[in-house]
Design an enzyme around this catalytic site. Sequence first.
Site, mmCIF file in Angstrom:
data_model
loop_
_atom_site.group_PDB
_atom_site.id
_atom_site.type_symbol
_atom_site.label_atom_id
_atom_site.label_comp_id
_atom_site.label_asym_id
_atom_site.label_seq_id
_atom_site.Cartn_x
_atom_site.Cartn_y
_atom_site.Cartn_z
ATOM 1 N N ASP A 82 -22.817 -35.791 -11.319
ATOM 2 C CA ASP A 82 -23.856 -34.811 -10.986
ATOM 3 C C ASP A 82 -24.013 -33.846 -12.150
ATOM 4 O O ASP A 82 -23.086 -33.646 -12.935
ATOM 5 C CB ASP A 82 -23.558 -34.088 -9.670
ATOM 6 C CG ASP A 82 -22.080 -33.746 -9.503
ATOM 7 O OD1 ASP A 82 -21.319 -33.872 -10.489
ATOM 8 O OD2 ASP A 82 -21.690 -33.362 -8.394
ATOM 9 N N GLU A 152 -25.749 -29.596 -5.704
ATOM 10 C CA GLU A 152 -25.440 -28.335 -5.014
ATOM 11 C C GLU A 152 -26.440 -28.014 -3.892
ATOM 12 O O GLU A 152 -26.163 -27.170 -3.056
ATOM 13 C CB GLU A 152 -25.390 -27.170 -6.020
ATOM 14 C CG GLU A 152 -24.261 -27.290 -7.050
ATOM 15 C CD GLU A 152 -22.858 -27.103 -6.465
ATOM 16 O OE1 GLU A 152 -22.753 -26.748 -5.277
ATOM 17 O OE2 GLU A 152 -21.887 -27.337 -7.204
HETATM 18 ZN ZN ZN Z 1 -20.130 -27.307 -6.089
HETATM 19 ZN ZN ZN Z 2 -19.434 -29.983 -7.461
#
Ligand code: ZN
Ligand code: ZN
Length: 422
Positions: A82, A152
Site C-alpha cells: 500500500d 487508510e
Molecule cells: Zn495505518
Molecule cells: Zn498500514
Amino acid sequence: MASPAAARTLLSGQESIRDWQESLYKDLHRNPELSHHEQRTAGIVAEQLAGFGFEVHSGVGGTGVVGVLANGEGPGVLVRADMDALPVAEATGLDYASTAVAPDGQGAQTPVMHACGHDVHISTLLGAARLFAQQRQAWAGTLVALFQPAEELGDGAKGMVRDGLARLIPRPDVALAQHVLAHPAGTVSTYSGPFLSMADSIRITLHGRGSHGSMPHLSVDPAVLAAMVVVRLQAVVSREVSPGEFAVLTVGKIAVGAKSNIIDDHAVLELNIRTYSKATRDQLLAAIERIAKAESAASGSPRDPQIELYNSYPLTDNDPEATARVAAAFAEHFPATAIQDYGRQTASEDFSDIPAALGVPYTYWAIGGADPEAYRAAQAAGRIATDIPSNHSPKFAPAIQPTLATGTAAIVVAAAAWLGKD
Ligand code: ZN
Ligand code: ZN
C-alpha cells in the site's frame, strides 16, 4: 514447493541494492501523499518497475500501479504493497522527516506523514521486484507486484478491483502482503486463520429540538441524549457480547452545539467497531441501532436517529495452507530468534479485497520495525507502550536497517516458495 536454494540465489544481490533501496525509502518518507493522492509515489513505482523489465499498468483504480514479470511456465504470485500516508505531523526528529502539507479536502492544509510505514512496504516490494528481475534463472512463473492506493480509507483495493484488475493480470495462485509493526526490527511473524479484525465506522445523527439555553423545557436536548447513548454503548461489549468473544466498540467523536446558551437540534456520534466474526459484528450493529433508537424515544426525540455505516474493512483471514508454506520458508531462511509470534492484531486492512475478487488464497504477515535495542530496553523496563511508538503515532520511525533488509528478504523468500526453481 519451498525452495531455499532459489531464495538464496535471489537474495545474493541484496547487498548491491542496499544503497539504492535506502535512498528510495528516505525519498518516499520525505514525500508522503494522502490516500487517493499518491501521484508522485505511483510515478516512482511505475518508473522503477518499467526499469526492471516489468509490464506496467498505471492509473488502476486512480493511482494504483501493477507490474507483471512473466518468466516462463510456472505458478503466479501476487505481492501487494500500500502507498498512502496519513494526516499526521511528523515528530520523529529524523533528518529525512516529512515536512509535507496537503489539502485536507475541507479547504485547509494538513501535515502529512508516512506514520503507518507504507513507505517500508513500497521500498521492500520494489527491492524484491528488482531481485526477481535480476536473477531470472533462479525462478519460473509470473510475479505480480501490486501497489494500491488508499489503504487508510479502506477503499483503495476495491477501487483497483472495480477498475478491472482481474483483466489486467494473469490470475495468480496466491496473494501475499506484509505490514511493518512496532516489534523488533529483524523479526517476522506469520499467523494462520483470522489475523486482522473487521472494522466498521458508524455515524449516528441524533435528533433533538433546539431552544434557547435558558428555556430547556421547550427543547429536546441532543447533548443529554448523546451522553446517554455514549454511556449505554459502553455496556454492549461488557454486558452483551460473550466474554470469550473479541469485540471493540469505541465512540471516537461527539459533535453537538455551537455556544453555551443555545440548545442544538441534533448531535452526531462517530463510532468504530472491531470484530473477528460476522455474528459478533451483526450483534454489535443491532445493539447500536437498538440503543440509538431507544434512547431517542426515551428523550422524546421528534424522529428516529439516522445510522450510516462507512469505512468498512473486511476480515483478514489467512489461508492455512498458504500460511504454512510461507512459515516453512521463513523457518528455513531466518534464524529461529527472528521468527516471533506477534499474535492476532486488532488493526484492519483492505488487502483481502484483492484475493477475494480474484478468488485466490492469501496470507498476510508482519515484520518488525522498531530499533531492536530500544525495544529490548523498553521491554526490560516494562515501558513498551510509552517508549515504542506504534503505527499512526507522530513518532513512528522504523529503523531503516534491518527493517528494509528483512522486509525484502521476507517477500523474496515467501514468493520463492511458489516461484523458486531448485
Ligand atoms: Zn495505518
Ligand atoms: Zn498500514
